[in-house]
Design a protein around this motif. Structure first.
Motif, PDB file in Angstrom:
ATOM      1  N   ASN A  82      28.885  -8.040 -10.285  1.00 37.63           N
ATOM      2  CA  ASN A  82      28.150  -9.255  -9.915  1.00 37.63           C
ATOM      3  C   ASN A  82      28.632 -10.457 -10.718  1.00 37.63           C
ATOM      4  OD1 ASN A  82      25.848  -8.755  -7.874  1.00 37.63           O
ATOM      5  ND2 ASN A  82      25.799  -6.950  -9.189  1.00 37.63           N
ATOM      6  N   ILE A  97      30.367 -13.858  -9.204  1.00 38.49           N
ATOM      7  CA  ILE A  97      29.886 -15.211  -9.518  1.00 38.49           C
ATOM      8  C   ILE A  97      31.003 -16.053 -10.140  1.00 38.49           C
ATOM      9  CG2 ILE A  97      28.296 -16.509 -10.991  1.00 38.49           C
ATOM     10  CD1 ILE A  97      26.313 -14.162 -10.636  1.00 38.49           C
ATOM     11  N   PHE A 146      22.631 -13.586  -4.880  1.00 37.16           N
ATOM     12  CA  PHE A 146      23.685 -14.431  -5.463  1.00 37.16           C
ATOM     13  C   PHE A 146      24.525 -15.078  -4.371  1.00 37.16           C
ATOM     14  CE2 PHE A 146      23.302 -11.293  -9.107  1.00 37.16           C
ATOM     15  CZ  PHE A 146      22.528 -12.157  -9.872  1.00 37.16           C
ATOM     16  N   SER A 161      23.131 -19.413  -9.417  1.00 38.19           N
ATOM     17  CA  SER A 161      23.582 -18.029  -9.568  1.00 38.19           C
ATOM     18  C   SER A 161      23.726 -17.657 -11.041  1.00 38.19           C
ATOM     19  CB  SER A 161      24.930 -17.818  -8.878  1.00 38.19           C
ATOM     20  OG  SER A 161      24.801 -17.920  -7.508  1.00 38.19           O
ATOM     21  N   TYR A 184      21.525 -15.007 -12.958  1.00 32.90           N
ATOM     22  CA  TYR A 184      22.183 -13.847 -13.576  1.00 32.90           C
ATOM     23  C   TYR A 184      21.795 -13.726 -15.053  1.00 32.90           C
ATOM     24  CZ  TYR A 184      25.809 -10.541 -14.911  1.00 32.90           C
ATOM     25  OH  TYR A 184      26.471  -9.450 -15.389  1.00 32.90           O
TER      26      TYR A 184
END
Lengths: 282, 195
Positions: free
Chosen positions: B43, B47, B127, B135, B139
């Protein structure tokens, strides 16, 4: 007893979290999808900067970006020219919108038009530096596609399309993947260059493909279902057609027919100078 | 299998008792750390390398896929190293405080720190819909939550395997963090002084 159910439910939630947490970013990374931050407008602007700084000497600058939709009537088209790109995507509007952006005042021209009555989408691109965005509304079915390109590299992916398709290329490279195409008149005509064609899930409905190559290379990867009949009618003035059927290489020197079952796929290839290579795989 | 995982989330004390009784090896802890790191790392890679670089219009000299793999692999390796180093330090301070657990058991107990990362996984599709700054904030926010949550798990499991009170377990882990932070600060100051 209830405790066990709760434990299992939470355990399933954790496993789901791990799977989603791995699959989702993997998918997005693999498809290079920036998400909300990468809207079409932003992407166009971003690529515009890249295009303006791109070398214009040869074909080695290729922009690749595919705008995809999930609708059954979706047309996905991604054409990358020498120094620019053409993108066709769908937008939630109910009128045809064709936006043409030009970054240079080149003498070469381009044209994109959509005939609402016939449903045909015509794109003509002879410029090496163009950007073209064609938006097709949700409720519109594109019934035909004509691409006329003189120079550059075109990458075209189309899914779920009915109607004739024709690609006429004077010089350049065409890479195309057609999925679920229902067409009884598909023509690929090329005077010089390379055609790489991949047909997936289409041959049952695709009755005929005509490919004419004056000088160049034709490579096709056609996935045919089991028990599919293949008929190849090459007219070769100078060159040879190589065919690989389900992993077995076959060289064709004259009209031949392969009957592998009840379904039918006819493929006609005429090569004036060069060779064609066709791979048929399950 | 689902029962085990459910018990680990709902009742860490009970689950670590089961794991110790069943003599589960350190590999289970390693699997938890690796899986959680893959979730967090992938993830983060999405991003940074897809959303972030697209936002600033920067094109890396190598492909985005390669940079994503690099971020993910680096993140995973860092987590494994942190797990081992901090686990060994916690074990050392546990021993100083009279702890009874073996190193392997402490590492297994410490792997609970990574357990709540599944929350990031469950929420990872959001996201895609958030812009780059949101984002990053989301996160970081989720990472802080999972860290605190995991820290509570570690307190409980470390206390259980060492037959500590929660206060003793807290002291052992706190000393570990103080040592780590002090070491990093000292290294930075030495490096700064030598320049």
């Amino acid at each position: 007893m209830i405790e066990d159910v709760v434990y299992r439910a939470i355990g399933a939630l954790v496993i789901a979290g791990l799977i989603i947490g791995i699959i989702t970013p993997l998918y997005l990374i693999a498809n290079n999808m920036p998400g909300n931050n990468g809207s079409l407008v932003d992407l166009t602007q971003m690529l515009s900067g890249l295009v303006s700084s791109a070398p214009r000497m040869n074909y080695n600058f290729i922009l690749e970006k595919e705008i995809s939709t999930n609708s059954t009537n979706a047309l996905r088209l991604d054409i990358n020219l020498l120094d620019g790109y053409i993108e066709v995507s769908r937008a939630p509007v109910h009128t045809i919108v064709i936006d043409i952006y030009s970054t240079t005042s080149t003498a070469n021209g381009y044209k994109a038009s959509f005939n609402e009555q016939s449903g045909a989408l015509d794109i003509m691109a002879r410029s090496s530096t163009i950007k073209l965005v064609v938006r097709i509304p949700d409720n519109m079915i594109v019934k035909g596609l004509n691409l006329n390109m003189s120079n550059g590299i075109a990458k075209i992916n189309i899914t779920e399309m009915k109607g004739p398709i024709s690609f006429i290329i004077d010089n350049g490279i065409l890479e195309s993947e057609l999925k679920n195409i229902v067409s009884n008149n598909t023509l690929i005509k090329m005077s010089n260059g390379v055609v790489k064609l991949s047909l997936r899930y289409s041959p049952i409905n695709l009755s005929e493909i005509k490919i004419q190559i004056n000088d160049g290379v034709f490579k096709a990867s056609i996935r045919v279902p089991k028990n599919t009949m293949l008929k190849i009618t090459p007219t070769i003035l100078n060159g040879v057609v190589h065919v690989s059927l389900n992993g077995k290489n076959i060289t064709i020197y004259e009209d031949q027919e392969y009957d592998n079952g009840s379904s039918r796929l006819d493929c006609e290839i005429m090569i004036l100078n060069g060779y064609a290579k066709i791979d048929f795989a399950r | 299998m689902l029962d085990y995982i459910g018990i680990m989330v709902v009742s860490p004390r009970k689950s670590i008792q089961i794991l110790v009784a069943e003599k589960r090896t350190i590999l289970l802890g390693l699997a938890i750390v690796i899986l959680a790191s893959l979730v967090g790392g992938l993830n983060l890679a999405y991003i940074v390398s897809i959303k972030g670089l697209g936002f600033v219009g920067l094109k890396l000299p190598f492909s985005t896929s390669l940079s994503s793999v690099g971020i993910m692999a680096g993140y995973t390796m860092l987590n494994i190293i942190l797990w081992l180093v901090l686990g060994i330090l916690i074990y050392a301070f546990d021993k100083l405080l009279g702890g009874k657990a073996s190193l392997e058991t402490v590492l297994l107990a410490y792997s609970y720190q990574w357990l709540p990362v599944f929350i990031i996984g469950l929420l990872s599709p959001i996201f895609y819909y958030l812009d780059i700054l949101t984002s990053i904030v989301a996160y970081v926010f989720l990472s802080v939550i999972t860290f605190v949550w995991g820290y509570v798990y570690t307190l409980i499991t470390n206390a259980e395997v060492n037959k500590f009170t929660l206060g003793q377990s807290f002291a052992s882990i706190l000393i570990t963090f103080i040592v780590i932070i002090s070491s990093v600060a000292l290294s930075v100051s030495i490096a700064g002084g030598s320049l």
